[in-house]
Design an enzyme around this catalytic site. Structure first.
Site, mmCIF file in Angstrom:
data_model
loop_
_atom_site.group_PDB
_atom_site.id
_atom_site.type_symbol
_atom_site.label_atom_id
_atom_site.label_comp_id
_atom_site.label_asym_id
_atom_site.label_seq_id
_atom_site.Cartn_x
_atom_site.Cartn_y
_atom_site.Cartn_z
ATOM 1 N N HIS A 19 -86.160 12.811 8.010
ATOM 2 C CA HIS A 19 -87.149 11.862 8.582
ATOM 3 C C HIS A 19 -87.897 11.187 7.431
ATOM 4 C CE1 HIS A 19 -90.474 10.979 11.756
ATOM 5 N NE2 HIS A 19 -90.760 10.273 10.659
ATOM 6 N N LEU A 22 -88.498 4.213 4.593
ATOM 7 C CA LEU A 22 -88.180 3.542 3.325
ATOM 8 C C LEU A 22 -88.740 2.136 3.251
ATOM 9 C CD1 LEU A 22 -84.452 4.670 2.765
ATOM 10 C CD2 LEU A 22 -86.539 5.652 1.783
ATOM 11 N N ARG A 23 -89.300 1.632 4.392
ATOM 12 C CA ARG A 23 -89.847 0.263 4.437
ATOM 13 C C ARG A 23 -88.771 -0.758 4.079
ATOM 14 N NH1 ARG A 23 -93.459 2.826 7.450
ATOM 15 N NH2 ARG A 23 -95.292 3.618 6.349
ATOM 16 N N ASN A 47 -88.866 1.820 12.117
ATOM 17 C CA ASN A 47 -90.095 1.116 12.539
ATOM 18 C C ASN A 47 -90.503 0.047 11.532
ATOM 19 O OD1 ASN A 47 -90.839 3.180 10.689
ATOM 20 N ND2 ASN A 47 -92.902 3.321 11.542
ATOM 21 N N LYS A 105 -84.500 6.457 17.932
ATOM 22 C CA LYS A 105 -85.880 6.941 17.790
ATOM 23 C C LYS A 105 -86.762 6.464 18.926
ATOM 24 C CE LYS A 105 -89.404 8.836 15.791
ATOM 25 N NZ LYS A 105 -89.970 8.727 14.462
ATOM 26 N N HIS A 142 -91.164 10.808 18.470
ATOM 27 C CA HIS A 142 -92.562 10.924 18.038
ATOM 28 C C HIS A 142 -93.309 11.476 19.248
ATOM 29 C CE1 HIS A 142 -96.251 9.749 15.720
ATOM 30 N NE2 HIS A 142 -96.729 10.003 16.933
ATOM 31 N N LEU A 225 -100.072 10.594 11.167
ATOM 32 C CA LEU A 225 -99.879 10.904 12.580
ATOM 33 C C LEU A 225 -98.555 11.639 12.761
ATOM 34 C CD1 LEU A 225 -101.174 7.633 14.262
ATOM 35 C CD2 LEU A 225 -102.196 9.917 14.413
ATOM 36 N N HIS A 257 -97.953 3.409 2.470
ATOM 37 C CA HIS A 257 -98.750 2.213 2.775
ATOM 38 C C HIS A 257 -99.425 1.803 1.476
ATOM 39 C CE1 HIS A 257 -98.456 2.453 7.211
ATOM 40 N NE2 HIS A 257 -98.458 3.763 7.023
HETATM 41 N N1 LIG Z 1 -96.432 9.446 10.127
HETATM 42 C C1 LIG Z 1 -97.278 8.451 9.930
HETATM 43 O O1 LIG Z 1 -98.472 8.716 9.842
HETATM 44 N N2 LIG Z 1 -96.866 7.160 9.832
HETATM 45 C C2 LIG Z 1 -95.533 6.657 9.992
HETATM 46 C C3 LIG Z 1 -95.111 6.557 11.427
HETATM 47 C C4 LIG Z 1 -94.755 7.873 12.075
HETATM 48 O O2 LIG Z 1 -93.884 8.592 11.602
HETATM 49 O O3 LIG Z 1 -95.347 8.222 13.114
HETATM 50 C C5 LIG Z 1 -95.462 5.268 9.332
HETATM 51 O O4 LIG Z 1 -94.442 4.576 9.537
HETATM 52 O O5 LIG Z 1 -96.393 4.895 8.621
HETATM 53 ZN ZN LIG Z 2 -92.409 9.071 10.505
HETATM 54 ZN ZN LIG Z 3 -93.977 9.537 13.983
#
Ligand SMILES: NC(=O)N[C@@H](CC(=O)O)C(=O)O
Ligand SMILES: [Zn+2]
Ligand SMILES: [Zn+2]
Length: 349
Positions: A19, A22-23, A47, A105, A142, A225, A257
């Site tokens: 899991h 990689l953006r 995502n 997902k 999730h 999260l 981020h």
């Molecule tokens: N885990 C996180 O806090 N953030 C993840 C999204 C996710 O996995 O829920 C993200 O893409 O930034």
């Molecule tokens: Zn995640």
């Molecule tokens: Zn998640």
């Protein structure tokens, strides 16, 4: 295990990350080398903006990931599709035929970063989920409800009752991964449930509890999260990860981020651990006196669940203290790794 009983090094089969985020674009270019240095393969989260909802989009994203790898890297991205209310059953057949898509997902709409296009009501997806069940394509979840009247810290436990149990009652042969579990409720559910189910556990949920978000002030780099929980939950996760139970496997949920999106009045959720993931997991297993269980969790249980071979080769983690950088490049900005500027007691050779 006291520090004196710790081995100088530990060697295990090359691990995978089940899991990771990689953006894309310049951000992808900044982070993918870290994951590729630590892991042979990774399940890549879909995502993005816009989300990866089709096999064609996943193929193009996979090409961008491969193009961004350091020369000579044999890292293999394992792609996923982002489930929406409208994902057609045919898209699942295309995904399975592709050979490079390994899961779909589920983001409950509004649950986390870039989940706006996620599922509003899982019943809308049943025709698609039935094809996934027929073709043995795992659903990655999730697992948090999004209702505002449910306390943030209870959203995972409530999800088990309201979504997970009904889903798995209706589709008992669908392989499900309960992603980044954070509670004793989820650990217990996964350990005891019938049928094909697994769970990923992050390094940060093994090492920290919710006090760490507020240690001497508010610390946004410990906010992710599902949010860190009480100590009793952290202990249950450590017990699950170190139990040897093959349902539990490694998933960093490394989620970078930019520094400005974290250190602000409304900061994004996500911890960046791709640089030092195996060092963090080794620390967690060493503290639990369970280094002998690290290989199953990091290198064997995940491939077994996904029906893939384990990796050839090994990695070695040495007991050596080094200091994490304060920041790392992240496209046009920087990302702050978890425990930035602090010492860490293991180093991957
Ligand atoms: N885990 C996180 O806090 N953030 C993840 C999204 C996710 O996995 O829920 C993200 O893409 O930034
Ligand atoms: Zn995640
Ligand atoms: Zn998640």
């Amino acid at each position: 295990m006291s520090e004196f009983d710790l081995p100088e090094s530990i060697t295990i089969t090359r691990p995978d990350d089940w899991h990771v985020h990689l953006r894309d674009g310049a951000h992808l270019g900044s982070v993918v080398a870290h994951t590729a240095a630590q892991f042979a393969r990774a399940i890549v989260m879909p995502n993005l903006k816009p989300p990866v909802t089709t096999t064609a989009a996943a193929a193009a994203y996979r090409d961008r990931i491969k193009a961004a790898l350091p020369q000579g890297s044999d890292f293999e991205p394992l792609m996923t599709l982002y489930l929406t209310d409208n994902t057609p059953p045919d898209e699942i057949r295309r995904a399975v035929d592709s050979g490079f898509i390994h899961a779909v997902k589920l983001y409950p709409a509004g649950a986390t970063t870039n989940s706006d296009a996620g599922v509003t009501d899982l019943r809308k997806c049943y025709a698609t989920l039935e094809v996934m069940q027929d073709l043995d394509l795992p659903l990655l979840v999730h697992g948090e409800v999004t209702d505002n009247d449910i306390d943030l810290f209870d959203r995972e436990a409530v999800f088990i009752e309201r979504v997970m149990r009904p889903l798995r009652r209706d589709l008992p042969a669908l392989p499900v991964v309960f992603e980044h579990i954070t509670t004793k409720d989820a650990a217990q559910y996964v350990a005891e449930a019938e049928g094909p189910i697994g769970a990923t556990i992050t390094a940060h949920h093994l090492l920290y509890n919710r006090n760490d978000i507020f240690r001497g002030g508010i610390r946004p780099h410990y906010y992710c999260l599902p949010v860190l929980k009480r100590e009793e939950h952290r202990l249950a996760l450590v017990t699950a990860a170190t139990s040897g139970d093959e349902r539990f496997f490694l998933g960093t949920d490394s989620a970078p981020h930019g520094i400005g999106a974290k250190e602000t009045s409304c900061g994004c959720a996500g911890c960046y651990t791709a640089l030092h993931a195996m060092e963090l997991y080794t620390e967690a297993f060493a503290r639990a006196g369970a280094l002998d269980k690290l290989e199953a969790f990091a290198s064997l249980n995940g491939p077994a669940f996904y029906g893939l071979p384990k990796n050839d080769g090994t990695v070695t983690l040495r007991r050596e203290t080094w200091t994490l950088p304060a920041t790392l490049p992240f496209g046009e900005t920087q990302v702050v790794p978890l425990n930035a500027g602090e010492p860490i007691g293991w180093k991957m050779a």
